[in-house]
Design a protein around this motif. Sequence first.
Motif, mmCIF file in Angstrom:
data_model
loop_
_atom_site.group_PDB
_atom_site.id
_atom_site.type_symbol
_atom_site.label_atom_id
_atom_site.label_comp_id
_atom_site.label_asym_id
_atom_site.label_seq_id
_atom_site.Cartn_x
_atom_site.Cartn_y
_atom_site.Cartn_z
ATOM 1 N N GLN A 7 0.747 -1.140 0.181
ATOM 2 C CA GLN A 7 0.078 -0.144 0.017
ATOM 3 C C GLN A 7 0.909 1.376 0.068
ATOM 4 O O GLN A 7 0.565 2.324 -0.765
ATOM 5 C CB GLN A 7 -1.023 -0.010 1.247
ATOM 6 C CG GLN A 7 -2.033 -1.006 1.216
ATOM 7 C CD GLN A 7 -2.957 -1.124 2.426
ATOM 8 O OE1 GLN A 7 -2.335 -0.748 3.587
ATOM 9 N NE2 GLN A 7 -4.090 -1.533 2.063
ATOM 10 N N THR A 31 3.832 1.429 -1.185
ATOM 11 C CA THR A 31 4.598 1.583 -2.566
ATOM 12 C C THR A 31 3.449 2.014 -3.245
ATOM 13 O O THR A 31 3.873 3.016 -4.387
ATOM 14 C CB THR A 31 5.036 0.100 -3.067
ATOM 15 O OG1 THR A 31 5.989 -0.423 -1.948
ATOM 16 C CG2 THR A 31 5.614 0.133 -4.424
ATOM 17 N N TYR A 32 2.110 1.712 -3.469
ATOM 18 C CA TYR A 32 1.227 2.031 -4.318
ATOM 19 C C TYR A 32 0.948 3.386 -4.133
ATOM 20 O O TYR A 32 0.748 4.278 -5.061
ATOM 21 C CB TYR A 32 -0.082 1.197 -4.084
ATOM 22 C CG TYR A 32 -1.305 1.737 -4.841
ATOM 23 C CD1 TYR A 32 -1.460 1.284 -6.005
ATOM 24 C CD2 TYR A 32 -2.267 2.563 -4.419
ATOM 25 C CE1 TYR A 32 -2.514 1.626 -6.687
ATOM 26 C CE2 TYR A 32 -3.279 3.081 -5.145
ATOM 27 C CZ TYR A 32 -3.493 2.546 -6.452
ATOM 28 O OH TYR A 32 -4.431 3.129 -7.034
ATOM 29 N N SER A 33 0.726 3.845 -2.829
ATOM 30 C CA SER A 33 0.661 5.360 -2.671
ATOM 31 C C SER A 33 1.984 6.334 -3.168
ATOM 32 O O SER A 33 1.443 7.266 -3.706
ATOM 33 C CB SER A 33 0.657 5.678 -1.039
ATOM 34 O OG SER A 33 -0.620 4.804 -0.363
ATOM 35 N N LYS A 34 3.113 5.606 -3.091
ATOM 36 C CA LYS A 34 4.233 6.419 -3.818
ATOM 37 C C LYS A 34 4.029 6.492 -5.159
ATOM 38 O O LYS A 34 4.360 7.548 -5.648
ATOM 39 C CB LYS A 34 5.465 5.775 -3.068
ATOM 40 C CG LYS A 34 5.766 6.100 -1.610
ATOM 41 C CD LYS A 34 7.118 5.344 -1.308
ATOM 42 C CE LYS A 34 7.384 5.681 0.236
ATOM 43 N NZ LYS A 34 8.805 4.789 0.699
ATOM 44 N N LEU A 35 3.592 5.382 -5.473
ATOM 45 C CA LEU A 35 3.538 5.153 -7.191
ATOM 46 C C LEU A 35 2.391 6.292 -7.615
ATOM 47 O O LEU A 35 2.511 6.796 -8.596
ATOM 48 C CB LEU A 35 3.215 3.946 -7.614
ATOM 49 C CG LEU A 35 4.457 2.868 -7.642
ATOM 50 C CD1 LEU A 35 4.153 1.502 -7.775
ATOM 51 C CD2 LEU A 35 5.734 3.263 -8.348
ATOM 52 N N GLU A 36 1.246 6.281 -6.796
ATOM 53 C CA GLU A 36 0.261 7.055 -7.247
ATOM 54 C C GLU A 36 0.848 8.540 -6.826
ATOM 55 O O GLU A 36 0.358 9.418 -7.939
ATOM 56 C CB GLU A 36 -0.902 6.655 -6.133
ATOM 57 C CG GLU A 36 -2.201 7.544 -6.443
ATOM 58 C CD GLU A 36 -2.859 7.061 -7.895
ATOM 59 O OE1 GLU A 36 -3.742 7.723 -8.400
ATOM 60 O OE2 GLU A 36 -2.642 5.729 -8.164
ATOM 61 N N GLU A 37 1.427 9.025 -6.040
ATOM 62 C CA GLU A 37 1.926 10.389 -5.739
ATOM 63 C C GLU A 37 2.935 10.482 -7.248
ATOM 64 O O GLU A 37 2.630 11.553 -7.593
ATOM 65 C CB GLU A 37 2.687 10.535 -4.679
ATOM 66 C CG GLU A 37 1.916 10.520 -3.214
ATOM 67 C CD GLU A 37 2.633 10.525 -2.073
ATOM 68 O OE1 GLU A 37 3.834 10.733 -2.186
ATOM 69 O OE2 GLU A 37 2.116 10.439 -0.929
ATOM 70 N N LYS A 75 2.878 9.305 -10.027
ATOM 71 C CA LYS A 75 1.827 9.423 -11.139
ATOM 72 C C LYS A 75 1.056 10.533 -11.033
ATOM 73 O O LYS A 75 1.099 11.097 -12.194
ATOM 74 C CB LYS A 75 0.797 8.029 -11.116
ATOM 75 C CG LYS A 75 -0.305 8.402 -12.190
ATOM 76 C CD LYS A 75 -1.306 7.261 -11.939
ATOM 77 C CE LYS A 75 -2.706 7.234 -13.146
ATOM 78 N NZ LYS A 75 -3.555 6.336 -12.795
ATOM 79 N N GLN A 76 0.368 11.174 -10.161
ATOM 80 C CA GLN A 76 -0.159 12.306 -10.166
ATOM 81 C C GLN A 76 0.914 13.447 -10.265
ATOM 82 O O GLN A 76 0.367 14.452 -10.942
ATOM 83 C CB GLN A 76 -0.855 12.480 -8.575
ATOM 84 C CG GLN A 76 -1.874 11.556 -8.346
ATOM 85 C CD GLN A 76 -2.370 11.767 -6.981
ATOM 86 O OE1 GLN A 76 -2.000 12.658 -6.285
ATOM 87 N NE2 GLN A 76 -3.518 11.102 -6.822
ATOM 88 N N GLU A 98 1.436 13.239 -13.875
ATOM 89 C CA GLU A 98 0.301 13.862 -14.727
ATOM 90 C C GLU A 98 0.185 15.255 -14.419
ATOM 91 O O GLU A 98 -0.184 15.808 -15.706
ATOM 92 C CB GLU A 98 -0.922 13.249 -14.277
ATOM 93 C CG GLU A 98 -1.273 11.797 -14.557
ATOM 94 C CD GLU A 98 -2.546 11.399 -13.808
ATOM 95 O OE1 GLU A 98 -2.913 11.824 -12.955
ATOM 96 O OE2 GLU A 98 -2.926 10.024 -14.201
#
Length: 298
Positions: A151, A153-159, A161-162, A165
């Motif tokens: 989670q 790692t996902y949050s970091k990747l999401e950050e 990604k954002q 973007e």
Amino acid sequence: MDNTNNNKPHKSHQTTIIVGAVSLVLIILLGFLYFKNRSEMKALVNEMVEEKEMLTYEFENLALDYDSLQTNSDTLNTMLEMEREKISQLIEEIQTIKATNASKIREYKKELTSLRKVLKNYVVQIDSLNQSNKALQEENLKYRKKVSNMQTTYSKLEEVKQTLEKKVKVASKLETYNIEADGLNSKNRTTTKTSRVSKIRICFSIQKNITAEVGEKTIYLRVLRPDGALLYHSKEDLFLHENKKINYSSKRIIEYGGEEVDVCLYYQVDAGELTKGEYVADIFADGYNIGTMTFNLK
């Protein structure tokens, strides 16, 4: 003759004394044996009473041993409760029987031995179950840590990604340069006199941008008078900017292919609409303000 007759009473008296002595000895012996046996019986009864009390004590301790067993298994808990009830019932039965009932005492001793074996079996089962639960808890902890790491790692990747973007969005934003504003009279000649201006023309160049989305683009123009009032013709002339619908002065649809393109927008002036002073022209596309300039009319 006389001597013989005189000896008979004497012999009879001796016999009576001997019989009485023997009887007395027998009575004393029997009394001794009676009291001895009574004492032994009393000691035996006391011993059996103590044995009964000890048996009760051992059953009570066994009940405490069962009470100390704890498990998360509903099935085992039900079985343990049944054993506890059985022990409680046996304790009540032991208290009601006579201490001299040796056969019953032997039965309860056998039952006690049997229940102790059952207890050992439950201890082994519960220990095994606890070990399994401990292993499962450790495995669950590892799994939760793994999920937590995923989670994170996902949050970091999401950050990331954002962030990317946002960068792409910023990079894809159209930009303008060489913005020019003119007042045009009825013959399309330039003029700065408010009384002669019939159109306001805003011309500019949109820079080359290979990251911008190509295709049709709607370019909006907003022109503000010196007093801050917006020049527009209809309240229905709206577009979306920063999640709000706002009015525009004029618009134009262009075809954008990523290369530099020149654009001009016009606003048809209503009679008496203009005032002297500094005007502000804002250009919008894709929800962004892509250019601003000021100009003056006399």
